[in-house]
Design a protein around this motif. Structure first.
Motif, short mmCIF file in Angstrom:
data_model
loop_
_atom_site.label_atom_id
_atom_site.label_comp_id
_atom_site.label_asym_id
_atom_site.label_seq_id
_atom_site.Cartn_x
_atom_site.Cartn_y
_atom_site.Cartn_z
N SER A 47 0.71 -1.16 -0.13
CA SER A 47 0.00 0.01 -0.03
C SER A 47 0.82 1.18 0.11
O SER A 47 0.65 2.13 -0.58
CB SER A 47 -1.07 -0.14 1.24
OG SER A 47 -0.23 -0.03 2.35
N ASN A 48 1.83 1.24 0.84
CA ASN A 48 2.72 2.26 0.78
C ASN A 48 3.33 2.86 -0.65
O ASN A 48 3.54 3.73 -1.17
CB ASN A 48 4.09 2.15 1.61
CG ASN A 48 3.56 2.40 3.19
OD1 ASN A 48 2.30 2.70 3.44
ND2 ASN A 48 4.49 2.37 4.16
N VAL A 51 0.77 4.40 -2.86
CA VAL A 51 0.73 5.69 -2.67
C VAL A 51 1.88 6.53 -2.85
O VAL A 51 1.71 7.71 -3.72
CB VAL A 51 0.52 5.73 -1.07
CG1 VAL A 51 0.86 7.51 -0.69
CG2 VAL A 51 -0.77 5.38 -0.59
N TYR A 63 5.60 13.07 2.17
CA TYR A 63 5.73 11.77 3.15
C TYR A 63 6.82 11.92 4.02
O TYR A 63 6.86 11.31 5.05
CB TYR A 63 5.29 10.61 2.63
CG TYR A 63 3.96 10.40 1.86
CD1 TYR A 63 2.98 10.27 2.82
CD2 TYR A 63 3.82 10.55 0.52
CE1 TYR A 63 1.57 10.05 2.22
CE2 TYR A 63 2.43 10.54 -0.07
CZ TYR A 63 1.40 10.44 0.65
OH TYR A 63 0.19 10.20 0.39
N CYS B 24 -2.98 11.44 3.38
CA CYS B 24 -2.12 10.14 3.51
C CYS B 24 -2.67 9.40 2.47
O CYS B 24 -1.65 9.05 1.45
CB CYS B 24 -2.49 9.67 4.89
SG CYS B 24 -1.58 7.94 5.13
N ARG B 26 -3.22 6.37 2.38
CA ARG B 26 -2.65 4.84 2.27
C ARG B 26 -3.80 3.91 2.71
O ARG B 26 -3.80 2.69 2.34
CB ARG B 26 -1.42 4.52 3.27
CG ARG B 26 -0.82 3.27 3.28
CD ARG B 26 -0.20 3.00 4.49
NE ARG B 26 -0.66 1.39 4.81
CZ ARG B 26 -0.87 1.38 6.16
NH1 ARG B 26 -0.84 2.08 7.32
NH2 ARG B 26 -0.98 0.08 6.49
N LEU B 59 1.54 7.57 6.38
CA LEU B 59 1.68 6.39 5.90
C LEU B 59 1.73 5.42 6.87
O LEU B 59 2.68 4.72 7.02
CB LEU B 59 2.88 6.31 4.85
CG LEU B 59 2.89 6.84 3.56
CD1 LEU B 59 4.11 6.72 2.82
CD2 LEU B 59 1.51 6.32 2.76
#
Lengths: 96, 135
Positions: A47-48, A51, A63, B24, B26, B59
């Protein structure tokens, strides 16, 4: 701007293992549900990366270090440069 | 040139099992948040009454204990290593340890060694000695 696909793949291959190491030590005292720490680590890494790929070259700085800073730093060291958001942007954009 | 794109909010939103801010993206979970909040509370309790829990998202959900008076934080870690980060008079002192208290003690050790070195330097100066090489 989208990351250079080859560069992103290089980054993903360095980042995912570092992130897995960082997350595998998670205390699985019930809150993970049926997931094992290993499964959880893989799902977080996936998932990271999704993103970060979606964020593109400019968005990746958003981030910064407070998100798995250790993993980002390790990945960049592995790729041959010292982590800063700018250095990572330049790498993903194919500037260096 | 000012961007016309509206900055996304870092305020987390609950949607079933998900508890994640638009900025974010995520898909961080409420379980992750609860786990981080619990770990932050435990860490603050372990460090003592001068510390309070702090959680944030980027995240994933992360946690720390923040000193109520000083600019000092201890960060929790998934790798079970804790990082203490102190700021005094524009300088940063940091160290890690296997427990939150050990991380704080490691920073205090660094500070004590600096104070000791400064005191010794002050003694040298008071004794009329100089650090500069004499010609």
């Amino acid at each position: 701007m989208n990351a250079d696909p080859a560069r992103f793949e290089q980054f993903a291959l360095a980042y995912a293992p570092a992130l897995l190491v960082s997350i595998k030590g998670v205390k699985a005292d019930g809150w993970l549900g049926k997931q094992t720490p290993d499964e959880y680590a893989v799902s977080v890494a996936m998932s990271n990366l999704e993103v970060l790929q979606r964020a593109g070259v400019e968005g990746i700085a958003h981030y910064y270090l407070n998100a798995q800073g250790g993993a980002l730093r390790s990945a960049c060291t592995e790729l041959g440069f010292e982590y800063t958001p700018r250095a990572l942007q330049d790498f993903l954009g194919g500037k260096v | 040139m000012r961007s016309k794109v509206k900055a996304l909010s870092w305020t987390p939103k609950r949607n079933g099992a998900i508890y994640c801010a638009p900025a974010c993206g995520r898909g961080c979970t409420h379980a992750e948040f609860l786990n981080a909040a619990r770990a932050a509370k435990l860490m603050a309790e372990e460090l003592g009454p001068d510390w309070e829990p702090h959680v944030w998202e980027n995240l994933g959900w992360y946690y720390a204990a923040q000193h109520k008076a000083a600019e000092a934080k201890v960060y929790g870690s998934r790798s079970q290593l804790y990082w203490a980060d102190f700021h005094f008079a524009g300088h940063q002192f940091h160290a890690d340890g296997p427990t939150p208290a050990a991380a704080v003690e490691a920073v205090q050790k660094v500070l004590r060694s600096i104070v000791g070195a400064a005191q010794r330097a002050g003694f040298e100066l008071r004794a009329g000695r100089t650090f500069a090489r004499r010609a």
